[in-house]
Design a protein around this motif. Structure first.
Motif, PDB file in Angstrom:
ATOM      1  N   ASP A   3      -1.427  13.275  -0.307  1.00 21.33           N
ATOM      2  CA  ASP A   3      -0.827  13.255   1.238  1.00 21.33           C
ATOM      3  C   ASP A   3      -1.893  14.326   1.949  1.00 21.33           C
ATOM      4  OD1 ASP A   3       0.841  11.349   0.927  1.00 21.33           O
ATOM      5  OD2 ASP A   3       2.550  13.037   0.394  1.00 21.33           O
TER       6      ASP A   3
ATOM      7  N   SER B 268       2.424   2.948  12.947  1.00 17.29           N
ATOM      8  CA  SER B 268       2.002   4.227  12.110  1.00 17.29           C
ATOM      9  C   SER B 268       0.914   4.871  12.282  1.00 17.29           C
ATOM     10  CB  SER B 268       2.180   3.652  10.718  1.00 17.29           C
ATOM     11  OG  SER B 268       3.463   2.902  10.206  1.00 17.29           O
TER      12      SER B 268
ATOM     13  N   TYR C 106      -2.478   5.510   4.608  1.00 20.61           N
ATOM     14  CA  TYR C 106      -1.184   4.979   4.758  1.00 20.61           C
ATOM     15  C   TYR C 106      -0.715   4.650   3.402  1.00 20.61           C
ATOM     16  CZ  TYR C 106       2.574   1.638   6.155  1.00 20.61           C
ATOM     17  OH  TYR C 106       3.646   0.903   6.327  1.00 20.61           O
ATOM     18  N   GLY C 107       0.186   5.638   2.830  1.00 19.32           N
ATOM     19  CA  GLY C 107       0.411   5.297   1.533  1.00 19.32           C
ATOM     20  C   GLY C 107      -0.850   5.533   0.328  1.00 19.32           C
TER      21      GLY C 107
ATOM     22  N   THR D  66       0.763  -1.267  -0.027  1.00 22.65           N
ATOM     23  CA  THR D  66       0.000  -0.204   0.120  1.00 22.65           C
ATOM     24  C   THR D  66       0.833   1.410  -0.061  1.00 22.65           C
ATOM     25  OG1 THR D  66      -0.141  -0.134   2.491  1.00 22.65           O
ATOM     26  CG2 THR D  66      -2.079  -1.192   1.000  1.00 22.65           C
ATOM     27  N   LYS D  67       2.116   1.148   0.195  1.00 23.49           N
ATOM     28  CA  LYS D  67       2.865   2.478   0.350  1.00 23.49           C
ATOM     29  C   LYS D  67       3.578   2.519  -1.299  1.00 23.49           C
ATOM     30  CE  LYS D  67       4.304   4.704   3.603  1.00 23.49           C
ATOM     31  NZ  LYS D  67       5.183   5.370   4.682  1.00 23.49           N
TER      32      LYS D  67
END
Length: 394
Positions: free
Chosen positions: A326, A173, A278-279, A132-133
């Motif tokens: 982001d 995270s 997350y990503g 996922t990142k």
């Protein structure tokens, strides 16, 4: 298989996101672990903010809502055997809310997705998220014993508090904020006419009560109960008597009782996780935040997340603005925390929680002030009709 956005969860937030993205030519696949029938049968929220109503219309799924939904320009706060009307139009910047059950919203969204070429998988097991990142995340799952894989650009986790999406993010995270309240809501659904044309939020020395509705002939009522209570402890007769006790006499005299067609106890919780992404995985709705139902913010907060993510995906795919990715969490959380505060405040104001005599008096004084001050009425109304979404650019 390949798609642009994988949506995990076929509740209203997942289906609404899928509908909005498909309208923009952005391909989606929806994965849901439950059956279609189970998803459609969930009894949930019934109050839609103006922004949620507008978003459903934008998604071209608001036709039945506009025919059958009940617009409300106000609601009542009941205390000291009297009722104070909160005029939403007057104090909420001309906005109102719509009474239309989440079950009906889900049906409308399912019908719209069925009418399109979009792909959905129900009754899936062992959903797992990978990379996922990275720029190439993918999701695996099984259906009827067959293993499947979907490659995608982005993943939207719309699978609720207990879903796999948030659990797929490394614990170190995330930061979780939580408050569990010492009470629950015992809810009863009945085919009886509502006691009032508008909702009544009541506080009483015995606890909180709410008179809501799903239509002109179907009512939804709640009372505050200890978390130690079970549904089996509450016969219909006991519930109706307790509800009558907690309402002002004027409302109690008009209450029409009847057999319950659904009865359940829901715990109350405030929960927020930061960040909400997350990503290339974005958490939406209950996967990222839970509010106590006082103030009707749960579904509406989820719709706000959907609106923000939809705008983000449009900018990414149509204008190549990947730098906005982001901004999703920060943008959503500005509104989330305000709604969390309002829901906590309404819950603390109207429920009898663990408090001593002085706190009871202070709570009563606060309620008296907010309902007798134009500034106080504006605070309640503006939050109840829903605060606007923040821009990704701000």
């Amino acid at each position: 298989m390949k798609t642009q956005v994988v949506i995990i969860g076929a509740g209203p937030s997942g289906l609404l996101l899928g509908q909005l993205l498909e309208q923009q030519g952005i391909n989606t696949i929806v994965l849901e672990r439950q059956t279609r029938e189970h998803v459609q049968s969930r009894i949930r929220a019934g109050i839609l903010e103006q922004g949620t109503v507008d978003l459903l219309r934008q998604a071209n799924v608001g036709q039945r809502m506009d025919r059958e939904g009940i617009p409300h320009d106000g609601f009542y706060l009941a205390f000291d055997n009297r009722q104070v009307r909160i005029d939403l139009k007057k104090y909420g910047n001309g906005k109102s809310v719509m009474v239309y059950g989440q079950t009906e919203v889900t049906k409308d969204l399912m019908a719209a997705r069925d009418a399109s070429d979009a792909t959905s998988f129900y009754e899936v097991d062992d959903v797992q998220l990978f990379d996922t990142k990275s720029d190439s995340p993918y999701v695996t799952f099984t259906q009827s014993g067959e293993s499947m894989k979907v490659e995608c650009d982005y993943i939207a986790g719309c699978d609720g508090f207990h879903g796999v999406s948030r659990k797929s993010i490394p614990a170190d995270s995330l930061t979780e904020y939580e408050r569990v309240y010492p009470v629950g809501w015992l809810g009863v659904l009945s085919d009886t006419p509502p006691v009032s044309e508008e909702l009544i939020y009541a506080t009483h020395e015995r606890g909180f009560a709410l008179c809501s509705m799903r239509s002109h002939t179907r009512s939804r009522y709640y009372i505050q109960v200890p978390l130690t209570d079970n549904v089996e402890d509450w016969s219909d007769e006991r519930f109706w008597e307790e509800l009558k006790t907690r309402l002002p006499q004027s409302a109690s005299d008009n209450l029409v009782t009847g057999p319950s067609i659904e009865k359940s106890i829901a715990p109350l919780r405030s929960f927020v996780v930061e960040p909400m992404q997350y990503g290339r995985l974005f958490l939406v709705g209950d996967a990222a935040h839970i509010v106590p139902p006082t103030g009707a913010k749960g579904l509406n907060l989820a719709a706000g997340d959907v609106g923000t993510l939809h705008e983000l995906m449009k900018e990414v795919y149509h204008n190549g603005r990947t730098e906005l990715i982001d901004r999703y969490s920060e943008t959503c959380l500005k509104r989330v925390w305000k709604a969390e505060h309002f829901s906590w405040w309404m819950t603390s104001l109207l429920h009898k929680l663990d408090e001593d005599a002085i706190m009871t008096k202070l709570r009563q004084a606060e309620l008296e002030y907010y309902t007798s001050s134009q500034a106080g009425l504006s605070v309640i109304a503006e939050n109840y009709v829903g605060l606007p979404r923040h821009s990704l650019e701000s």
